[in-house]
Scaffold this active site. Sequence first.
Site, PDB file in Angstrom:
ATOM      1  N   TYR A 136       0.708  -1.037   0.038  1.00 50.30           N
ATOM      2  CA  TYR A 136      -0.033   0.016  -0.047  1.00 50.30           C
ATOM      3  C   TYR A 136       0.844   1.271  -0.063  1.00 50.30           C
ATOM      4  O   TYR A 136       0.300   2.227   0.086  1.00 50.30           O
ATOM      5  CB  TYR A 136      -1.008   0.103   1.181  1.00 50.30           C
ATOM      6  CG  TYR A 136      -2.022  -0.969   0.982  1.00 50.30           C
ATOM      7  CD1 TYR A 136      -1.980  -2.140   0.270  1.00 50.30           C
ATOM      8  CD2 TYR A 136      -3.454  -0.599   1.784  1.00 50.30           C
ATOM      9  CE1 TYR A 136      -3.181  -2.751   0.165  1.00 50.30           C
ATOM     10  CE2 TYR A 136      -4.314  -1.210   1.536  1.00 50.30           C
ATOM     11  CZ  TYR A 136      -4.280  -2.599   1.019  1.00 50.30           C
ATOM     12  OH  TYR A 136      -5.479  -3.438   0.840  1.00 50.30           O
ATOM     13  N   LYS A 186       4.904 -14.297   0.597  1.00 54.22           N
ATOM     14  CA  LYS A 186       4.953 -14.971  -0.736  1.00 54.22           C
ATOM     15  C   LYS A 186       6.405 -14.786  -1.133  1.00 54.22           C
ATOM     16  O   LYS A 186       6.792 -14.140  -2.378  1.00 54.22           O
ATOM     17  CB  LYS A 186       4.068 -14.186  -1.644  1.00 54.22           C
ATOM     18  CG  LYS A 186       4.081 -14.781  -2.948  1.00 54.22           C
ATOM     19  CD  LYS A 186       3.187 -15.910  -3.149  1.00 54.22           C
ATOM     20  CE  LYS A 186       3.342 -16.756  -4.589  1.00 54.22           C
ATOM     21  NZ  LYS A 186       2.524 -17.978  -4.582  1.00 54.22           N
ATOM     22  N   ASP A 219      -1.104 -18.049  -0.544  1.00 55.57           N
ATOM     23  CA  ASP A 219      -2.110 -18.849  -1.645  1.00 55.57           C
ATOM     24  C   ASP A 219      -2.316 -20.201  -0.770  1.00 55.57           C
ATOM     25  O   ASP A 219      -3.509 -20.333  -0.516  1.00 55.57           O
ATOM     26  CB  ASP A 219      -1.513 -19.264  -2.992  1.00 55.57           C
ATOM     27  CG  ASP A 219      -0.163 -19.822  -3.101  1.00 55.57           C
ATOM     28  OD1 ASP A 219       0.675 -19.998  -1.977  1.00 55.57           O
ATOM     29  OD2 ASP A 219       0.378 -20.154  -4.106  1.00 55.57           O
ATOM     30  N   ASP A 243      -5.187  -7.938   4.326  1.00 54.65           N
ATOM     31  CA  ASP A 243      -6.493  -7.210   3.682  1.00 54.65           C
ATOM     32  C   ASP A 243      -7.372  -8.565   3.310  1.00 54.65           C
ATOM     33  O   ASP A 243      -8.484  -8.553   3.546  1.00 54.65           O
ATOM     34  CB  ASP A 243      -6.264  -6.222   2.758  1.00 54.65           C
ATOM     35  CG  ASP A 243      -7.690  -5.756   2.174  1.00 54.65           C
ATOM     36  OD1 ASP A 243      -8.659  -5.582   2.914  1.00 54.65           O
ATOM     37  OD2 ASP A 243      -7.615  -5.737   1.001  1.00 54.65           O
ATOM     38  N   ASP A 247     -10.569 -10.558   4.979  1.00 57.42           N
ATOM     39  CA  ASP A 247     -12.212 -10.894   4.471  1.00 57.42           C
ATOM     40  C   ASP A 247     -12.534 -12.358   4.481  1.00 57.42           C
ATOM     41  O   ASP A 247     -13.609 -12.804   4.848  1.00 57.42           O
ATOM     42  CB  ASP A 247     -12.377 -10.340   3.140  1.00 57.42           C
ATOM     43  CG  ASP A 247     -12.983  -8.887   2.783  1.00 57.42           C
ATOM     44  OD1 ASP A 247     -12.682  -8.047   3.680  1.00 57.42           O
ATOM     45  OD2 ASP A 247     -13.496  -8.831   1.752  1.00 57.42           O
TER      46      ASP A 247
HETATM   47  C1  IPM Z   1      -9.892  -2.598   4.573  1.00 55.03           C
HETATM   48  C2  IPM Z   1     -10.483  -2.083   3.064  1.00 55.03           C
HETATM   49  C3  IPM Z   1      -9.197  -1.150   2.638  1.00 55.03           C
HETATM   50  C4  IPM Z   1      -7.991  -1.869   2.719  1.00 55.03           C
HETATM   51  C5  IPM Z   1      -9.433  -0.645   1.254  1.00 55.03           C
HETATM   52  C6  IPM Z   1     -10.660   0.138   1.453  1.00 55.03           C
HETATM   53  C7  IPM Z   1      -8.222   0.322   0.974  1.00 55.03           C
HETATM   54  O1  IPM Z   1     -10.728  -3.280   2.207  1.00 55.03           O
HETATM   55  O2  IPM Z   1      -9.881  -1.882   5.447  1.00 55.03           O
HETATM   56  O3  IPM Z   1     -10.026  -3.868   4.791  1.00 55.03           O
HETATM   57  O4  IPM Z   1      -7.788  -2.405   1.830  1.00 55.03           O
HETATM   58  O5  IPM Z   1      -7.302  -1.726   3.745  1.00 55.03           O
HETATM   59 MN    MN Z   2     -10.274  -5.219   3.060  1.00 47.10          MN
END
Ligand code: IPM
Ligand code: MN
Length: 353
Positions: A136, A186, A219, A243, A247
Amino acid sequence: MSYEIALIPGDGIGQTVVDASRPLLDAAADREDVSLEYTEFDWGSERYLEQGAMMPDDGVDQLRGHDAILLGAVGHPEIPDHVTLRGLMLPIRKRLNQQICKRPSFLYEGVESPLRGYAGGDIDLVVFRENTEGEYADVGGREHQGFDHELAVQSAVFTREGTETVVRAAFEAAKERDGKLTNVTKSNAQAYGMVLWDEVVEELSEEYPSVEVERLLVDAAAMDFIRRPETFDVVVASNLFGDILTDVGAIIAGSMGLAPSANLCVDGDAPSMFEPVHGSAPDIVGEGIANPLATVLSGAMLFDDIGESAVGDRLRRVVRTQLADPDAPRTPDLGGDSGTEAVVADLRNRLGE
Ligand code: IPM
Ligand code: MN
Ligand code: NAD
């Protein structure tokens, strides 16, 4: 005690979940003689559409004096995401030196995981994500736009200091929890930054002999979050990998609407920021059905951070009892048909004296 909280509801369902959670946070705080003084900032995409900027030039500095920040979400379907995020959330994380992003993933009793055979408590892991550099980093550029030889360069940046900070925090957490740390990189393909990262993990492991270190490529880690989530305790990963994995961690524990996060400034000079893992969810915005629990649980992490973990414990307790109660209201992401407000109202009833 009274604390100064910066409130940034932001965009989409961020506004819904922050507005709904705020009175609950106050009510929980009140039970422990704690009060929150809010400064609300109307920063976000609506401001961008009106004034051409997500926040004022000195926005980040306006946040500095607060004890903590509570953020909803950022993102608008009519504005490119790199504009909104680089105009608000990412500069806050970076300029307030919030180097560590802590994201627990816990399967609560009463919540159904999409994974077969998992019950309450079977998934209990926490991801420590590097939060201000890595993939990032705002380093790169574009040239020859519009030509066939157009190019874009996007560089990932790994510093020893940034890596050590998040890896050490992850080791400390593993020492306090079940004594296992999974290092996700990775380094088979990314031979510079990720190899430095692995070396830092190796070096620090000498200081934590009680912590077992597992090493996974990202992965395989994504696959193992699905195949054997119960074997993870603490996971440490770079900005982008953390990140993506969080999820996955959110959905295996039932919903994006349940996943909290803390962006921690560990040098103590600036406030930390608390926000749900999810985004502004344009697909359900305005319907009043956003799950507020990720924000409530982020609020609980906020209270832990300001030294009021009794309030955090109270909030986690009511969330736990609500989720375990088959008759309690729940939002559609958890299989229910209730709205945001009904869930929060029920939590308030459960707060007790
Ligand atoms: C998160 C989000 C952010 C990230 C995006 C929106 C930049 O996905 O907080 O998980 O990747 O950090
Ligand atoms: Mn995210
Ligand atoms: P998202 O997290 O907003 O939504 C993904 C899915 O999860 C959607 O189906 C959504 O309805 C559901 N969901 C998310 N939160 C929920 C909740 N509280 N209750 C019920 N369902 C919920 O991710 P996306 O769709 O990829 O991104 C939408 C926008 O948000 C984009 O602009 C993106 O850049 C932004 N975003 C911001 C943040 C942040 O501010 N921290 C995080 C992720 C995405």
